[in-house]
Write a protein that holds these residues in place. Sequence first.
Motif: not given
Length: 395
Positions: A26-46
């Motif tokens: 699919p054409v996935q449009r995004a500027s912002t991606i949101t994270f459900n938890s601090v851990e999920e955000k940490r993993k995405a950042t890493q």
Amino acid sequence: MSEKRQTQLVSAGRNKKWTNGAVNPPVQRASTITFNSVEEKRKATQNRMNKTLFYGRRGTNTHFAFQEAMAEVEGGAGCALYPCGTAAIASTLLAFLKTGDHVLMVDTCYEPTRDFCNNTLKRYGVETTYYDPMIGDDLESLIQPNTKVLFLESPGSITMEVQDVPKLTDIAHQHDIVVVIDNTWGAGVNFSPFDYGVDISVQAATKYIVGHSDVMLGTAVANEKHWDQLREESYLLGQCISPDDAYLGLRGLRTLDVRLKQHQESSIKVAKWLEEQPEVDFVRHPALASCPGHEFYERDFSGCNGLFSFVIKGSNPAATTAFLDGMQHFAMGYSWGGFESLVLANEPESFKQLRTVANPGFTGTLFRVHIGLENVEDLIADLKAAFERYNEACK
Ligand SMILES: Cc1ncc(COP(=O)(O)O)c(C=O)c1O
């Protein structure tokens, strides 16, 4: 199991992670991606450099599918995406050069590549030396202690000289020089730069990858050694593309093989017909023996496409205008690689600006044609009528 090219072009990048089970992502449009938890955000950042949803500029699943496909098709470690081929060239050069460095640039490069060296790189204190596309072993004599990049474009823009890529990359690597190629003509499939020692393959995907003359798009595929630097420098320059354009690049890949085969068949037919016309001095088509570097084409390429040039005997601007005006199928346009036929004329004087060391040495008008997917007999008839108009205007 190593797949044949047609199979690879159909399946590359169709990972369920990106497509979610559909044939196409699919054409996935995004500027912002949101994270459900601090851990999920940490993993995405890493993992943000490694096809993980993090922030729009790092890409979405549509981009990841296209990047994965391009890296697989060209055989590199990763693919950076740019809003056009020129951005891919400029960003790749900037990624590997700094003030005080020297770049060896092929004299037959695409004109804006030359302008970028002569203006932007010069302003940043990077010196450029142009070299003859057929230089061979003599490349060694142009290398300086500060030479950091060797840039190839094969075949060369407009005059179509095919370079001895493995020889040139060999020489460069003996001096730790990064080798970049503009592989737009090879379209990522007819020439496999990583098999011949190239470090980074840049393409104006605007041309054959997209294939329909409706998107501007650039790609740069790097080998393992150069991927991190290319990716991070391009990211810092803010290079990114819309998911719609990534989608269209990916869609173009699926039909690339059949399109190229038809472009090839028709362009060889037209080139051979042109060789027999009394007005034509010579044809520059890499698949024909008369093209400089044809032996390297035979050795290193698996096919050609629709783009080539021919030079006529003499130069008569009024007659050239008569040739061009009134064409039925060949439109005038500054591009190639789409489904349609195109033509442009270059008078011999124009090469004074376009070349500094490899004087093309001819005195006639050069026509660059892109042979599209129309019926080839219609295209030949169009050219035949153009020569008649030319001859009439010469009287
Ligand atoms: C050989 C080559 N490289 C690069 C480019 C630049 O691509 P873009 O127009 O997507 O910037 C072109 C465009 O004509 C080209 O012919």
